[in-house]
Scaffold this active site. Structure first.
Site, PDB file in Angstrom:
ATOM      1  N   LYS A 175       0.893  -1.248   0.164  1.00  0.00           N
ATOM      2  CA  LYS A 175      -0.067   0.093   0.022  1.00  0.00           C
ATOM      3  C   LYS A 175       0.851   1.244   0.018  1.00  0.00           C
ATOM      4  O   LYS A 175       1.511   1.650   0.953  1.00  0.00           O
ATOM      5  CB  LYS A 175      -0.915   0.092   1.279  1.00  0.00           C
ATOM      6  CG  LYS A 175      -2.142   1.279   0.939  1.00  0.00           C
ATOM      7  CD  LYS A 175      -2.624   1.700   2.260  1.00  0.00           C
ATOM      8  CE  LYS A 175      -1.856   2.698   2.816  1.00  0.00           C
ATOM      9  NZ  LYS A 175      -1.890   3.985   2.430  1.00  0.00           N
TER      10      LYS A 175
ATOM     11  N   GLU B 178      10.350   0.507  10.210  1.00  0.00           N
ATOM     12  CA  GLU B 178      11.083   1.813   9.946  1.00  0.00           C
ATOM     13  C   GLU B 178      10.531   2.968  10.313  1.00  0.00           C
ATOM     14  O   GLU B 178       9.611   3.681   9.456  1.00  0.00           O
ATOM     15  CB  GLU B 178      11.772   1.714   8.628  1.00  0.00           C
ATOM     16  CG  GLU B 178      12.572   0.646   7.971  1.00  0.00           C
ATOM     17  CD  GLU B 178      13.863   0.721   8.901  1.00  0.00           C
ATOM     18  OE1 GLU B 178      14.169   1.749   9.435  1.00  0.00           O
ATOM     19  OE2 GLU B 178      14.474  -0.296   8.893  1.00  0.00           O
TER      20      GLU B 178
ATOM     21  N   CYS C  35      13.451  10.626   7.165  1.00  0.00           N
ATOM     22  CA  CYS C  35      13.797  10.074   8.538  1.00  0.00           C
ATOM     23  C   CYS C  35      15.016  10.363   8.887  1.00  0.00           C
ATOM     24  O   CYS C  35      15.506  10.424  10.185  1.00  0.00           O
ATOM     25  CB  CYS C  35      13.223   8.626   8.493  1.00  0.00           C
ATOM     26  SG  CYS C  35      14.015   7.796   7.197  1.00  0.00           S
TER      27      CYS C  35
ATOM     28  N   GLU D  94      10.280  15.063  15.732  1.00  0.00           N
ATOM     29  CA  GLU D  94      10.317  14.994  14.161  1.00  0.00           C
ATOM     30  C   GLU D  94       9.718  16.062  13.578  1.00  0.00           C
ATOM     31  O   GLU D  94       8.728  16.127  13.597  1.00  0.00           O
ATOM     32  CB  GLU D  94      10.148  13.609  13.698  1.00  0.00           C
ATOM     33  CG  GLU D  94      10.657  13.473  12.436  1.00  0.00           C
ATOM     34  CD  GLU D  94      10.492  12.007  11.614  1.00  0.00           C
ATOM     35  OE1 GLU D  94       9.382  11.691  11.952  1.00  0.00           O
ATOM     36  OE2 GLU D  94      11.284  11.361  10.995  1.00  0.00           O
TER      37      GLU D  94
END
Ligand code: NAP
Ligand code: MG
Length: 499
Positions: free
Chosen positions: A184, A259, A293, A391
């Site tokens: 997906k 991840e 990331c 983040e």
């Protein structure tokens, strides 16, 4: 800012890819994928939901039990290599589509993303014939060996920041090991995964080996992650959703690899090659609009050079070109969607509120319909501020001073993340001390954000579970079977043999 966008084109139209065919969603629904640089609808895409996930998982199971598992490892390798060649032949077109769907600079799609995609399929094309077990000696008349077998049907959920590259990281090792896949893509960037489906068809993969089902995370994604018919779920995205995925996988004890996010510390000592470190620091925060990331979003600078280095950064950042992603000279393209833009602007406000010094940038560029943000530097950031811990996923850099190596390690380790880190110094002892002390899955010494397909990649702490790339990815996508063989006469000890 230049704008060379042509007049609005008719949106591209895409269907789901299930069991080797392009089909409409069971519900008949579609969704729109906009071009972030113009706000126009770039593609209209069939929207998968639970019923389509069920179909795709059934197709993947049938393929796994059928042709695919009977295919030799050599032939699997050949197919993967053929796919890598088809991608290479179509690289320019795929790069342009990636830029239009995601907003990233064409220079990055062309010279980083697409070569990375080809590299991954090429690298993993070499693996099928090298997936080996071991023989293990034990006492007695026994011969023991292990086999590495495919896990089965893999569900894979990927984010929008490197749409095709993340598809390659997930698909290539899974297929090399002999698994089948239901993938997906992110709702914001479904286009290149569906273009890849066309090439998968052209390469001649058996029907059902790869199924690609764009749709929303809460519907298609959740249905896939909790599906009892999948044997493994592999996810890349936010730590928040990663925790949800782990929970739904736990219900079926589905194997899971994650991840997740990062807040990479980039540690610079005064004795480093400072020009190289400056260049990497700017690249580290501007690359992919900071939607990465691995972004070097926490810059830790030794106090003796703190102000000089920060000044150097400001002069370099001033030259960075923000604008039309299709322009070859653009270095920062468009932010992927409104939600992400709001998040970035929120953190810029939050940094100022918390007392950090905004040294350059900080504003949205409002001259076009797209979403653009100036690269932004905060100095005088304390490790406990939100901009130093969370983040942001945008071109917003927090610059912090440190006094000595232990101090740098402590600051580096002071977030929940542990994906990657870097250290810049000419002193080998210090480089090794910091690289050992920092709790992160990857540490670069005197370089930044390298990621060849051969090397394991993944997170410590809340940055993830498991490793992608290299031999580690082969281990993630295989299960280990132990076979014990007795030879010679076997004397029973439980029920005595009749004499
Ligand atoms: P996200 O929600 O974690 O999205 C990643 C993938 O998970 C997408 O395919 C998404 O589908 C899917 N998803 C969302 N909710 C799901 C659910 N309940 N069950 C199963 N799948 C689900 O990330 P995002 O919302 O796009 O971005 C939010 C933040 O995540 C960013 O600001 C950034 O901080 C972080 N992020 C990190 C990475 C990374 O590489 N570590 C990548 C992207 C984002 P839809 O997109 O269709 O909803
Ligand atoms: Mg889009």
């Amino acid at each position: 800012m230049s704008s060379t966008q042509p007049a609005q084109a008719t949106p591209r139209r895409y269907q789901l890819f299930i069991d080797g065919h392009f089909v409409e969603a069971e519900s008949g629904k579609t969704f729109k994928s906009p071009n972030p640089a113009t706000g126009e609808t770039f593609a209209e895409v069939a929207e998968a939901d639970k019923a389509d996930v069920d179909k795709a998982v059934a197709a993947a199971r049938k393929a796994f039990d059928g042709k695919w598992s009977k295919m030799s490892a050599r032939d699997r390798g050949r197919l993967l290599y053929k796919l890598s060649q088809l991608i290479e032949q179509n690289a320019a077109q795929l790069a342009e589509l990636e830029t239009k769907d995601n907003g990233k600079p064409i220079k990055e799609s062309t010279y980083i993303d697409l070569p990375g995609v080809v590299e991954n399929f090429e690298y993993f094309a070499g693996w099928p014939t090298k997936i080996e077990g071991e023989t293990i000696p034990v006492p007695g008349q026994m011969f023991n060996y292990t086999l590495r077998e495919p896990v089965g049907v893999c569900g894979q959920i990927i984010p929008w920041n490197f749409p095709l590259l993340m598809a390659a990281w997930k698909l290539a090792p899974a297929l090399a090991c002999g698994n089948t896949v239901v993938l997906k893509p992110a709702e914001q960037t479904p286009v290149t995964a569906l273009e890849l489906a066309k090439l998968i068809q052209e390469a001649g993969f058996p029907e059902g080996v790869v199924n690609i089902i764009p749709g929303y995370g809460e519907t298609a994604g959740a249905a896939l992650a909790s599906h009892p018919g999948i044997d493994k779920i592999a996810f890349t995205g936010s730590t928040e959703i990663g925790k949800l995925i782990a929970k739904s996988a736990a219900a079926n004890l589905t194997k899971v690899s994650l991840e997740l996010g990062g807040k990479a510390p980039n540690v610079i000592f005064a004795d480093a090659d400072l020009n190289a470190a400056l260049d990497a620091a700017v690249f580290g925060i501007c690359f992919n609009m900071g939607e990465c990331c691995n972004s070097g979003s926490r810059l830790l600078i030794e106090r003796s050079i703190y102000e000089d280095f920060t000044q150097g950064l400001i002069s370099l950042i001033r030259e960075v070109k923000v604008g039309d992603p299709l322009d070859e000279s653009t270095q920062i393209g468009a932010i992927v969607n409104d939600e992400q833009l709001d998040k970035i602007l929120h953190y810029i406000e939050e940094g100022q509120r918390a007392g950090a010094s905004l040294r350059i940038g900080g504003r949205q560029l409002k001259s076009t319909a797209g979403r653009f943000v100036e690269p932004t530097i905060f100095s005088d950031v304390r490790p406990d501020m939100a901009i130093a811990r969370e983040e942001i996923f945008g071109p917003v850099l927090s610059v912090l001073p440190f006094d000595h190596a232990d101090d740098a390690i402590a600051i580096a380790n002071s977030t929940a993340y542990g994906l990657s880190a870097a250290v810049w110094t000419r002193d080998l002892d210090r480089a090794f001390a910091v690289s050992r002390g920092v709790r992160a899955g990857t540490v670069w010494i005197n370089t930044f954000m390298e990621g060849p397909a051969e090397l394991p990649f993944g997170g410590y702490k809340q940055s993830g579970l498991g490793r992608e790339l290299g031999r580690s990815a082969i281990e993630e996508f295989t299960d280990l079977k132990t076979i014990q063989v007795h030879f010679g006469p076997r004397t029973g000890w439980w029920v005595k043999p009749r004499s």
